[in-house]
Scaffold this motif. Sequence first.
Motif, PDB file in Angstrom:
ATOM      1  N   VAL A 157     -30.074  75.270  55.381  1.00 16.06           N
ATOM      2  CA  VAL A 157     -29.859  75.441  54.283  1.00 16.06           C
ATOM      3  C   VAL A 157     -28.317  74.494  54.263  1.00 16.06           C
ATOM      4  O   VAL A 157     -27.174  75.204  54.493  1.00 16.06           O
ATOM      5  N   TYR A 158     -28.705  73.847  53.034  1.00 19.01           N
ATOM      6  CA  TYR A 158     -27.320  73.014  52.935  1.00 19.01           C
ATOM      7  C   TYR A 158     -26.484  73.302  51.642  1.00 19.01           C
ATOM      8  O   TYR A 158     -27.286  73.068  50.468  1.00 19.01           O
ATOM      9  N   PHE A 159     -24.926  73.662  51.335  1.00 25.93           N
ATOM     10  CA  PHE A 159     -24.475  74.310  50.621  1.00 25.93           C
ATOM     11  C   PHE A 159     -23.505  72.739  50.074  1.00 25.93           C
ATOM     12  O   PHE A 159     -23.133  72.176  51.389  1.00 25.93           O
ATOM     13  N   ASN A 160     -23.302  72.507  49.246  1.00 29.85           N
ATOM     14  CA  ASN A 160     -22.199  71.652  48.495  1.00 29.85           C
ATOM     15  C   ASN A 160     -21.198  72.359  47.062  1.00 29.85           C
ATOM     16  O   ASN A 160     -22.316  72.753  46.387  1.00 29.85           O
ATOM     17  N   LEU A 161     -20.184  71.573  47.558  1.00 28.18           N
ATOM     18  CA  LEU A 161     -19.730  72.110  46.243  1.00 28.18           C
ATOM     19  C   LEU A 161     -18.487  70.993  46.245  1.00 28.18           C
ATOM     20  O   LEU A 161     -17.786  70.674  46.767  1.00 28.18           O
ATOM     21  N   ASN A 162     -18.122  71.183  45.006  1.00 27.73           N
ATOM     22  CA  ASN A 162     -17.474  69.713  44.066  1.00 27.73           C
ATOM     23  C   ASN A 162     -16.542  70.379  43.897  1.00 27.73           C
ATOM     24  O   ASN A 162     -16.013  70.613  43.076  1.00 27.73           O
ATOM     25  N   TYR A 163     -15.015  70.633  44.941  1.00 25.62           N
ATOM     26  CA  TYR A 163     -13.771  71.294  44.108  1.00 25.62           C
ATOM     27  C   TYR A 163     -12.760  70.745  45.820  1.00 25.62           C
ATOM     28  O   TYR A 163     -13.088  69.652  46.257  1.00 25.62           O
ATOM     29  N   SER A 164     -11.792  70.383  44.936  1.00 25.66           N
ATOM     30  CA  SER A 164     -10.857  69.012  45.485  1.00 25.66           C
ATOM     31  C   SER A 164      -9.590  70.308  45.323  1.00 25.66           C
ATOM     32  O   SER A 164      -8.790  70.591  44.385  1.00 25.66           O
ATOM     33  N   PRO A 165      -9.176  70.621  46.889  1.00 29.16           N
ATOM     34  CA  PRO A 165      -8.326  72.034  46.532  1.00 29.16           C
ATOM     35  C   PRO A 165      -7.098  71.151  46.822  1.00 29.16           C
ATOM     36  O   PRO A 165      -6.859  70.471  46.812  1.00 29.16           O
ATOM     37  N   PRO A 166      -5.771  71.932  45.746  1.00 26.64           N
ATOM     38  CA  PRO A 166      -5.124  71.515  45.729  1.00 26.64           C
ATOM     39  C   PRO A 166      -4.271  71.328  47.688  1.00 26.64           C
ATOM     40  O   PRO A 166      -2.820  70.368  46.421  1.00 26.64           O
ATOM     41  N   ASN A 167      -4.418  71.329  48.789  1.00 31.28           N
ATOM     42  CA  ASN A 167      -3.848  70.851  49.366  1.00 31.28           C
ATOM     43  C   ASN A 167      -4.668  70.763  50.498  1.00 31.28           C
ATOM     44  O   ASN A 167      -6.179  71.793  50.369  1.00 31.28           O
ATOM     45  N   LEU A 168      -4.496  69.672  51.109  1.00 29.65           N
ATOM     46  CA  LEU A 168      -5.955  68.993  52.399  1.00 29.65           C
ATOM     47  C   LEU A 168      -6.186  69.742  53.484  1.00 29.65           C
ATOM     48  O   LEU A 168      -6.775  70.219  53.787  1.00 29.65           O
TER      49      LEU A 168
ATOM     50  N   PHE B   8     -24.362  88.401  54.432  1.00 31.79           N
ATOM     51  CA  PHE B   8     -25.345  87.467  55.040  1.00 31.79           C
ATOM     52  C   PHE B   8     -25.098  87.655  55.959  1.00 31.79           C
ATOM     53  O   PHE B   8     -25.570  87.389  57.345  1.00 31.79           O
ATOM     54  N   ASN B   9     -23.056  87.389  56.716  1.00 32.53           N
ATOM     55  CA  ASN B   9     -22.852  86.500  57.259  1.00 32.53           C
ATOM     56  C   ASN B   9     -21.498  87.647  57.533  1.00 32.53           C
ATOM     57  O   ASN B   9     -19.944  87.272  58.401  1.00 32.53           O
ATOM     58  N   ASP B  10     -21.578  88.936  56.891  1.00 31.85           N
ATOM     59  CA  ASP B  10     -20.359  89.961  57.207  1.00 31.85           C
ATOM     60  C   ASP B  10     -19.378  89.508  56.484  1.00 31.85           C
ATOM     61  O   ASP B  10     -18.274  89.986  56.788  1.00 31.85           O
ATOM     62  N   TRP B  11     -19.205  88.735  55.146  1.00 33.02           N
ATOM     63  CA  TRP B  11     -17.740  88.779  54.678  1.00 33.02           C
ATOM     64  C   TRP B  11     -17.221  87.251  55.965  1.00 33.02           C
ATOM     65  O   TRP B  11     -16.191  87.859  56.003  1.00 33.02           O
ATOM     66  N   ARG B  12     -17.721  87.312  56.535  1.00 34.99           N
ATOM     67  CA  ARG B  12     -16.809  86.924  57.629  1.00 34.99           C
ATOM     68  C   ARG B  12     -16.047  85.295  57.503  1.00 34.99           C
ATOM     69  O   ARG B  12     -16.646  84.352  56.732  1.00 34.99           O
ATOM     70  N   LEU B  13     -14.979  85.416  58.202  1.00 40.39           N
ATOM     71  CA  LEU B  13     -13.794  83.711  57.190  1.00 40.39           C
ATOM     72  C   LEU B  13     -13.760  83.319  58.471  1.00 40.39           C
ATOM     73  O   LEU B  13     -12.804  83.459  59.429  1.00 40.39           O
ATOM     74  N   ASP B  14     -14.520  82.528  59.428  1.00 43.14           N
ATOM     75  CA  ASP B  14     -14.409  81.579  60.888  1.00 43.14           C
ATOM     76  C   ASP B  14     -14.700  80.763  60.540  1.00 43.14           C
ATOM     77  O   ASP B  14     -15.406  80.109  59.278  1.00 43.14           O
ATOM     78  N   GLU B  15     -15.291  80.302  61.795  1.00 37.79           N
ATOM     79  CA  GLU B  15     -15.851  78.835  62.042  1.00 37.79           C
ATOM     80  C   GLU B  15     -16.857  78.152  61.369  1.00 37.79           C
ATOM     81  O   GLU B  15     -17.762  77.329  61.405  1.00 37.79           O
ATOM     82  N   SER B  16     -17.819  79.698  61.419  1.00 40.13           N
ATOM     83  CA  SER B  16     -19.326  79.701  61.542  1.00 40.13           C
ATOM     84  C   SER B  16     -19.599  79.222  59.780  1.00 40.13           C
ATOM     85  O   SER B  16     -20.733  79.242  59.565  1.00 40.13           O
ATOM     86  N   SER B  17     -18.678  80.027  59.221  1.00 40.59           N
ATOM     87  CA  SER B  17     -18.332  80.132  57.362  1.00 40.59           C
ATOM     88  C   SER B  17     -17.974  79.381  56.618  1.00 40.59           C
ATOM     89  O   SER B  17     -17.843  78.930  55.649  1.00 40.59           O
ATOM     90  N   LYS B  18     -16.896  78.602  58.038  1.00 40.72           N
ATOM     91  CA  LYS B  18     -15.844  77.345  57.681  1.00 40.72           C
ATOM     92  C   LYS B  18     -17.130  76.268  57.067  1.00 40.72           C
ATOM     93  O   LYS B  18     -17.294  75.419  57.449  1.00 40.72           O
ATOM     94  N   MET B  19     -16.580  75.191  55.885  1.00 43.25           N
ATOM     95  CA  MET B  19     -17.418  74.442  55.293  1.00 43.25           C
ATOM     96  C   MET B  19     -16.101  72.858  55.909  1.00 43.25           C
ATOM     97  O   MET B  19     -14.771  73.180  55.690  1.00 43.25           O
ATOM     98  N   ASN B  20     -17.078  72.360  55.866  1.00 36.88           N
ATOM     99  CA  ASN B  20     -16.364  69.977  55.988  1.00 36.88           C
ATOM    100  C   ASN B  20     -15.638  70.438  54.308  1.00 36.88           C
ATOM    101  O   ASN B  20     -16.811  69.847  53.565  1.00 36.88           O
ATOM    102  N   TYR B  21     -15.108  69.018  54.349  1.00 39.21           N
ATOM    103  CA  TYR B  21     -14.470  68.391  53.305  1.00 39.21           C
ATOM    104  C   TYR B  21     -14.502  67.057  53.555  1.00 39.21           C
ATOM    105  O   TYR B  21     -14.199  66.375  54.391  1.00 39.21           O
ATOM    106  N   ASP B  22     -15.213  66.082  52.461  1.00 42.25           N
ATOM    107  CA  ASP B  22     -15.105  64.649  52.540  1.00 42.25           C
ATOM    108  C   ASP B  22     -13.676  64.965  51.292  1.00 42.25           C
ATOM    109  O   ASP B  22     -14.722  64.670  49.916  1.00 42.25           O
ATOM    110  N   ALA B  23     -12.988  64.326  51.168  1.00 39.92           N
ATOM    111  CA  ALA B  23     -11.913  63.575  50.941  1.00 39.92           C
ATOM    112  C   ALA B  23     -12.627  62.535  49.155  1.00 39.92           C
ATOM    113  O   ALA B  23     -12.047  62.910  48.455  1.00 39.92           O
ATOM    114  N   SER B  24     -13.268  61.590  50.354  1.00 35.44           N
ATOM    115  CA  SER B  24     -13.671  61.105  49.060  1.00 35.44           C
ATOM    116  C   SER B  24     -14.720  60.750  48.263  1.00 35.44           C
ATOM    117  O   SER B  24     -14.095  60.598  47.491  1.00 35.44           O
TER     118      SER B  24
END
Length: 420
Positions: A309-320, A330-346
Amino acid sequence: MKFKLLLILLLSCKILQAQIKYQNEVYQSNIKTVQLYNSTQESSFPIIGLHTNDVLLLGFDDLNGGTKTYNYTIEHCDADWRPSGLSPSEYLQSFTEDRIMDYRYSFNTKQKYTHYQLKLPNYNIIPKLSGNYLLKVYPEGNPSEPILTRRFYVVDNKAGLAAGIIPSNNVVNRSANQKINFSVNISALSVQNPYAEIRTIILQNGRNDVSTINTNPQFVQGGILQFNDFQTNDFAGGNEFRRFDLRTLLAGGEHINRIYRDTANTVMLMNDKPLTQTAYTFQYDNDGKFFILNTDGRDPRTDADYAHVYFNLNYSPPNLNDAVFITGKFNDWRLDESSKMNYDASRGNFYTDLYLKQGIYDYHYVLKQNQEIDQTSIDGSHFETENDYQFLVYFRRTGSRYEELVGYQLINTTKGNSFR
């Protein structure tokens, strides 16, 4: 010789303690879709009454397939999820471990797996004390390498509880926060010092990472403890959860953009946008839960398939250097590498894919800035948001070696009180 055996035993215990985390955790990547809930309702809070007919249901998939022998045991813990230090004979009226006998193979799915299921209590494992418990599942003969751990609760309801939810007392947060005032009736308990012996934990939507601990009532009168401090129990209301419907892989569902079915299933979700600038809008959700469902089959436990399942969020963070995570039950509210999203700055876009079983899923986005977790910067926060709050009342008698769970109440911001 006896000294060496004792030393080996102590070292083994330390290794076991070091490896087991006293939280909801999956230790192997082949173990997926772990659920533990009161059998009356899927995805409900994992609590049962002491000496009642309540039953917990555990289910999980092993993507390696085949047949494996998995054993399990449970351990009594205190309210902080530390081992109570009691011996199994003190909190179990039966055996100390048992084997999971109920397993079934997947049918007509691209992803082959074996589904395991367990009911607690049963003839072999029966808790005899109230309190917090950790369920541990591990390969036969190898308890030092668990495949999963789950928290659950056994309550002996002796304390009454009433609560009310109002806007925050802080003017700045009145439109975003939900302030909880409550009282606990301990007249049925032999409490000598309520400030030292009673504590109440409040969870938002069953989440231990969004919770408060209450030990100092503002008033004590006639066996009633009043908790209505100006600043405490002031929760960010959050927003209604985002969700998608993957009950079928043959046609599009809610928030589904495209589905590709080749050697593996691939699902593209609709693009998401930040919700912080929008006014509150009611939207039905499941308070972060997920449900395994398959409208194209007969038994979703074994004929629901897995998909990327592919997720996409149109969001530019305040800092890179800021990080965005996707979380839910579904992922036990986990904040780790398995739930971290990749960022496409372009493109100003965060993206990731998760391997999930068919069903309905709630989720939301979390921002992490300089090690600080921000639950509301992307999805917003409103006082009107519908939330569940679980109240857990603990009692440690003077001189006792463990904490009893003597009260439980579920309060919904719109529906009021219920037990589950």
